[in-house]
Design an enzyme around this catalytic site. Structure first.
Site, short mmCIF file in Angstrom:
data_model
loop_
_atom_site.label_atom_id
_atom_site.label_comp_id
_atom_site.label_asym_id
_atom_site.label_seq_id
_atom_site.Cartn_x
_atom_site.Cartn_y
_atom_site.Cartn_z
CD GLU A 76 -3.12 1.09 1.98
OE1 GLU A 76 -2.98 0.46 3.02
OE2 GLU A 76 -4.00 1.95 1.81
CG ASP A 77 1.48 3.16 3.08
OD1 ASP A 77 0.61 3.63 2.33
OD2 ASP A 77 1.30 2.95 4.29
#
Ligand code: MN
Length: 713
Positions: A76-77
């Site tokens: 996600e990051d």
């Protein structure tokens, strides 16, 4: 900041043979992809996955789970892809990371309790591997610990979500220390003043509490020594959130909550648990209704202990829990307490039994695979029969697996279901048969022209949708049945000479319907339409009831009035001032409203309306003639026929037709003939509302070029 070494040494403590390399590899990867990223706290981003992994190690999780903890934000990051993780760390790790990523992407709105419960179930359903939830809980716990660096609005949103969703999930997993940590952190952000008050008050009372604690411990230890029982006595202050709940539930101020201490006695055997309970009750007076035996009746999450509340040495209530060491282990780490069984060791009968709590815990209804197989694979479908999806407004709805968008549409409103033509799922159009998947955002498309279809029954899953569709089809079929039944019954009535009476609305047919045990005349007609009742049989029963004998002494008209009353006047005629008579217009003279008419009472067919001048009634029995008046308020159509003789000319028919429509009359029928002497004869059957309208039309047609004669037929 936690270092890799803290994690690996902790893991090696409880699992000496663990494959530490996987954890190290995950650490290196995570450090690489998060390089240069900084948390709002100013710490390097890597600190977050490290903390999460450390919490998982505290839960004594396996290396795959801890690796997933280190990697949980990589997809996600950072630029890392799931495929990369799958390639480097294997399917299991990738699945967990994927599950955590999916849950993290969602924002849950949880206005009401029921909704929060659905969200919790959705998270469980999305977590095909239970470790997804454990990683998510570790992630959330660390985020809550560092929430102070976030802006205030986000603090409130995250804390609310945590209190509604994640703290109860931790409780359900049986991991009480995570649950209370989360709850206290939530209280700190959501009710800062109350939190501060509780903190102050408990700090002020610390001395008093210590004294109290020592006294209770002393009394108990003496008693236990006397009875030769080995036990450890622990005293702890209840967590702030539970003190807060107490204040709310009992409407107390902080300083009114006395029992902020809880005692725990841990022994070696179940027998000793009950023995100690007896001793405690002999020293201090138990509070009635507060004793709970969770040993003989464990909680759904396998929690076991004896709970009692007694009046303590200073005259105040105190809670005491009594349990064995094994019970203590389960109570502290919940599901994680069972994890060691996963790693290759042979599961014993007892382990199987312990794992059944998970089934109860998660409302497992359908028969589950063999627990052993389940243990080995670790894969779990926590709610195998449910899927959870979002409405466009973020509400979560649950459906049985395989449910389609039709089920979804009906769950909103039956009208939406009936008019559903498709849906957008996550913004893309899908067909009616599309089966809902966890986490879908579903937006129904409707059309006014749509209606339910028998085929829908083949793929809908919810009983609500099934029932509603069947209901609709039944109503639809019934309407068709009634229409068709009416047509064939009317035909049969006509054949028996009852065609002129409004039989279908008469008392007579109602009586016949009752006689044949139908609820209503409509039911009877519908059954005729479905071919289940013969129209002949019905007509046979109706006919004798209409057999009127003329009886002058009773006044034929009043008798007719009662026999042939119609529910609604449709003809704009009043017979003796009464408007709802069954009448019809004589075909010989076709009277129009406004013309001078007279009524003739027939035998069994109501009243026939003739022109006063009609030849047919000139010699009729005067007793059977009744005065007729037109009701000027009713607008009804009557038919009239005209014959127009003209010099033959192209377009004359069109000219006449135009005139007729200009006068607001309908042409039902038109026909043109040409005579040998080149004259055109046109016949028109018109629908007009009054005699005056007809007269207007006649005079207008007379003015059309080449028209010679206009006659009424
Ligand atoms: Mn995270």
């Amino acid at each position: 900041m936690i270092r890799l070494n803290d994690i690996t040494s902790l893991v090696q403590n409880y699992h000496p043979k663990a494959d530490i390399e996987l954890i190290e590899k995950a650490y290196v990867f995570s450090a690489k992809v998060h390089q240069g990223q900084i948390r709002l706290s100013g710490e390097p981003y890597l600190s977050h996955p490290l903390e999460a992994a450390y919490i998982l190690a505290q839960l004594k999780m396996d290396v795959v789970c801890i690796a997933a903890g280190l990697l949980h934000d990589a997809v996600e990051d950072s630029d890392a892809s799931l495929e990369e993780i799958r390639g480097l760390f294997g399917e299991e790790t990738a699945t967990i990371v994927d599950g955590v990523t999916k849950i993290s992407k969602m924002q849950f709105v949880s206005k009401e309790q029921r909704q929060a419960e659905n969200v919790r179930k959705m998270i469980l359903a999305m977590s095909t591997d239970i470790r997804v939830i454990l990683v998510k809980l570790a992630d959330r716990l660390h985020n809550m610990r560092t929430l102070g660096f976030q802006p205030e609005a986000k603090q409130i949103r995250i804390a609310t979500e945590t209190l509604d969703i994640y703290a109860p999930l931790a409780g359900r997993m049986g991991i009480n220390w995570i649950k209370s940590s989360l709850e206290d952190l939530c209280l700190f952000y959501l009710e800062p003043e109350i939190y501060a008050k509780i903190k102050d008050e408990t700090a002020q009372r610390r001395g008093e509490m210590e004294k109290f604690m020592t006294e209770v411990k002393g009394i108990l230890s003496a008693k236990l020594e006397e009875s030769n029982i080995q036990a450890v006595i622990k005293a702890r202050q209840k967590h702030f959130y539970s003190i807060y709940r107490k204040m709310l539930d009992q409407d107390l101020n902080v300083n009114q909550v006395y029992d902020i201490l809880a005692f725990r006695v841990i022994v070696n055997s179940i027998k000793e648990c009950y023995e100690i309970l007896g001793h405690i009750h002999s020293i201090w007076k138990p509070v009635p209704g507060r004793f709970k035996d969770y040993i003989s009746v464990p909680k759904a999450n396998m929690y076991q202990s004896l709970h009692t509340t007694v009046i303590g040495p200073l005259g105040q209530r105190m809670e005491i829990q009594i349990r064995t060491w094994e019970m203590n282990r389960v109570a502290e780490s919940g599901i994680a307490a069972h994890w060691k069984y996963k790693e290759g060791s042979i599961a014993t009968q007892a382990d199987h039994k312990q794992f059944t709590w998970l089934q109860q815990l998660l409302d497992w209804q359908k028969n589950l695979k063999d627990p052993q197989e389940f243990l080995e694979s670790v894969k779990m479908d926590l709610f195998p029969d449910d899927v959870y999806v979002f409405t466009p407004r973020g509400e979560v709805k649950s459906f049985p697996k395989g449910a389609t968008i039709i089920d979804f549409a009906y769950s909103i409103h039956s009208e939406i279901g009936e008019k559903c033509v498709g849906a957008k799922v996550n913004g893309k159009m899908v067909p009616l048969r599309y089966q809902l998947k966890n986490g879908n955002i579903v937006e129904i498309t409707t059309s006014a022209k749509q209606h339910p279809n028998k085929d829908w029954l083949k793929f809908v899953k919810t009983s609500r949708a099934k029932t509603k569709i069947r209901q609709w089809i039944r109503t639809e079929e019934r309407e068709e049945g009634i229409n068709f039944g009416r047509t064939i019954l009317e035909k049969a009535l006509q054949q028996e000479g009852l065609g002129q009476i409004n039989v279908l609305k008469s008392e007579q047919i109602a009586a016949v319907a009752k006689e044949l045990s139908f609820h209503s005349v409509e039911d009877l007609i519908a059954q005729i339409g479905f071919g289940k009742t013969s129209p002949r049989q019905v007509v046979g029963r109706i006919k004798p009831r209409f057999d009127i004998k003329a009886d002058r002494s009773q006044g034929l008209v009043s008798k007719m009035v009662s026999r042939f009353r119609k529910p609604r006047p449709e003809h704009g005629i009043k017979v003796n001032g009464v408007s709802d008579m069954l009448i019809h217009f004589a075909k010989c003279c076709s009277p129009l409203p406004g013309e001078r008419v007279v009524g003739f009472i027939t035998r069994g067919r109501g009243i026939t309306i003739h022109l006063e001048s009609c030849a047919h009634i000139q010699n009729a029995d005067p007793d059977r003639l009744v005065p007729i008046s037109w009701d000027p308020t009713t607008k009804e159509s009557y038919s009239a026929s005209l014959r127009v003789t003209s010099v033959e000319r192209k377009g004359i028919l069109a000219d006449i037709s135009t005139i007729i429509s200009q006068k607001d009359a309908n042409i039902i029928h038109a026909e043109v003939k040409t005579t040998v002497d080149n004259k055109g004869i046109s016949f028109f059957t018109l629908e007009v509302e009054s005699y005056k309208q007809l007269q207007d039309i006649v005079s207008a047609i007379k003015k059309v070029k080449n028209v010679l004669i206009v006659e009424r037929l």
